[in-house]
Enzyme design. Structure first.
Site, PDB file in Angstrom:
ATOM      1  N   ASP A  83      31.742  16.417 -21.542  1.00  0.00           N
ATOM      2  CA  ASP A  83      33.143  16.417 -21.119  1.00  0.00           C
ATOM      3  C   ASP A  83      33.998  15.846 -22.252  1.00  0.00           C
ATOM      4  O   ASP A  83      33.688  14.784 -22.790  1.00  0.00           O
ATOM      5  CB  ASP A  83      33.303  15.579 -19.845  1.00  0.00           C
ATOM      6  N   ASN A  91      46.702  17.960 -23.782  1.00  0.00           N
ATOM      7  CA  ASN A  91      47.597  18.938 -23.151  1.00  0.00           C
ATOM      8  C   ASN A  91      49.004  18.375 -22.950  1.00  0.00           C
ATOM      9  O   ASN A  91      49.996  19.052 -23.213  1.00  0.00           O
ATOM     10  CB  ASN A  91      47.037  19.370 -21.795  1.00  0.00           C
ATOM     11  N   GLU A 126      37.530  21.261 -19.318  1.00  0.00           N
ATOM     12  CA  GLU A 126      37.090  20.755 -20.613  1.00  0.00           C
ATOM     13  C   GLU A 126      35.636  20.294 -20.562  1.00  0.00           C
ATOM     14  O   GLU A 126      35.219  19.441 -21.310  1.00  0.00           O
ATOM     15  CB  GLU A 126      38.017  19.632 -21.086  1.00  0.00           C
TER      16      GLU A 126
END
Ligand SMILES: Nc1ncnc2c1ncn2[C@@H]1O[C@H](COP(=O)(O)OP(=O)(O)O)[C@@H](O)[C@H]1O
Ligand SMILES: [Mg+2]
Lengths: 234, 254
Positions: A83, A91, A126
């Site tokens: 992860d 973002n 992700e």
């Protein structure tokens, strides 16, 4: 598949510019194009379009197949759940365009760092998963460390700005004697991933780090400690 | 035989290494506990190379194997060498009984669970090594006894057993018995060394159940097939075992 080449296809009556032969050649070419298209489309159904890595569907199928292979061959199968750390921040700060570029970047770096038999998938969001056939837990932990450092050491450059990415890794192994399911396998690796997150991110966790399981062999340092009082006092 | 269902203390005796005194201690502890009036069962968990029957001089007609393979009533296989001391015998010289598979362990678990309620104390003698049946019996026990001598190989093997049981099977409470010691100090020192390493590397704190001196009466008891707590009650070994039994009587039931 028939491998005859064009040279073999010639008019039996020796006519040059035979329309039948021309038609056969055209059909053959069309077949080739369709085959390529078919390959492309079937790759698409098991690929993640953004990163070009395998998708979740392919992960599920491969994991089942590789676990079956382990039961047959006895070779251990390792699984790494990954992860990206603080990805929401990327973002938020740089926007989704850069976020997507980051995901592609990660895929590119890691694809270069694995063996051709390894199966790297985008699990979703992700999160990534790496399946390592015929790989012991020890080897898989080393592989995870390699992926971790390669990402941490190669920042993404977007619009002149360096964006440093890191990831957390959870590693688990499936042995021929194990009886848990593919689902459980993923869950177990995920548990170690959570542990990696909880213990500061940008790190690798597996059974080897947890006191609830792990190697049971008596280590040299334990042997030394058991007999330390017996050594003659200097 | 009491009809009510009890919650027994189920104590396993394992060691990793063979020949350190598991069977001798099991049998004599059982006698000592029975002498205090408790209902005691010995399970011969050395299922392929039984010798509880030898030490107690009886002949087994039915064994754990008959119960497992032919579905015999387990209580009928129990031999009462005293009114309150029963033994569930094992077969001897049967290689396929060395390590039972998972399904057989489930079955064995059901069988033992169906009879332990008749007893206050159930002692599980186990085979040498760290085979699947040894490990299984340890997981079935409520209390894990580890028999160890001051011999370095015995210490290492006992530690290896503790490590596997704690790491792979989540067992945390171990009771160490130091056997064949020359002096109580030797027993305490050996225990301290093991306890220190277990604390440091495994994060667990084994408890010291006590020690039994090296004593010829133990050997003689094997030859005469009469437990030394009976044949030589005033011997050092017998006194030590009675003391161990006293500590076991203080175990909490769960
Ligand atoms: N405290 C002791 N003193 C002297 N000999 C002992 C003592 N404990 C065990 N022995 C001897 O060691 C041998 C092995 O004992 P046993 O109980 O069969 O071990 P295990 O069941 O661990 O294989 C036997 O001959 C026994 O008499
Ligand atoms: Mg024995």
């Amino acid at each position: 598949m028939d491998q005859r080449d064009d040279a073999v296809i010639s008019c039996p009556e020796g006519k040059s510019g035979c329309p039948v032969v021309a038609e056969i050649r055209r059909l053959k070419e069309q077949l080739e194009t369709l085959k390529k298209e078919y390959d492309r489309v079937s790759r698409l159904t098991e690929c993640d379009p953004l990163t070009g890595l395998f998708n979740f569907k392919h992960l599920e199928v491969s994991l089942q197949r590789e676990m079956e292979r382990t039961r047959r061959t006895g070779f251990p199968l390792s699984l790494i759940m990954i992860d990206l750390d603080h990805f929401k921040k990327v973002n938020d700060v740089y926007g989704h365009q850069v976020g997507n570029a980051a995901l592609r970047w990660v895929g590119r770096i890691w694809r270069n760092g694995i063996r051709i038999t390894d199966i790297l998938c985008r699990y979703g969001g992700e999160e990534f998963t790496l399946i390592l056939p015929a790989t012991s837990l020890k080897q898989a932990v080393l592989a995870a460390h390699r992926l971790r450092t390669s990402l941490a050491n190669t920042p993404l450059v977007e619009e002149g700005e360096e964006i440093r990415l890191t990831a957390s890794f959870g590693v688990e192994v499936y042995k021929a004697t194990d009886t848990f399911s593919a689902d459980e396998f993923l869950k177990r690796a995920d548990k170690y991933l959570h542990q990696a997150k909880a213990e500061g991110r940008n790190c690798v966790r597996s059974m080897e780090d947890s006191s609830a399981g792990g190697e049971t062999e008596v280590l040299p340092e334990e042997r030394v400690a058991l007999f330390i009082t017996r050594w003659p006092k200097l | 035989m009491a009809k009510e269902s009890k919650t027994p203390v189920i104590l396993s005796l394992s060691s990793g290494k063979g020949g350190v005194g598991k069977t001798s201690l099991t049998v004599n502890l059982a006698c000592a506990l029975a002498q205090k009036g408790s209902q005691v069962l010995v399970v011969d968990g050395d299922m392929a190379l039984a010798n509880v029957d030898v030490l107690l001089r009886f002949t087994a007609h039915k064994t754990i194997r008959d119960v497992l393979e032919r579905g015999e009533d387990p209580m009928k296989a129990v031999i009462f060498v005293e009114p309150n001391l029963g033994v569930l015998p094992a077969s001897s010289g049967v290689p396929e009984m060395v390590d039972l598979g998972p399904a057989e362990h489930v079955l064995l678990g059901n069988i033992l669970s169906s009879i332990v309620g008749h007893f206050d104390y159930v002692l599980l003698d186990t085979a040498a090594g760290i085979g699947s049946s040894v490990l299984w019996l340890n997981t079935f026990a409520t209390h894990n006894g580890v028999v160890v001598t001051s011999d370095p190989t015995s210490i290492t093997d006992a530690y290896a057993l503790i490590k596997i049981l704690s790491r792979e099977y989540g067992r945390k409470r171990f009771f160490l018995i130091l056997n064949s010691v020359a002096t109580p100090q030797e027993g305490q020192q050996t225990f301290d060394a093991i306890a220190r390493v277990a604390e440091q590397f495994l994060g667990i704190q084994p408890q010291y159940l006590g020690c039994v001196p090296r004593d010829n009466v133990v050997l003689k008891a094997v030859q005469e097939q009469l437990p030394f707590v009976k044949g030589a009650p005033r011997s050092k070994a017998a006194e030590a075992v009675v003391e161990l039994a006293e500590r076991i009587r203080r175990f909490k039931r769960e």
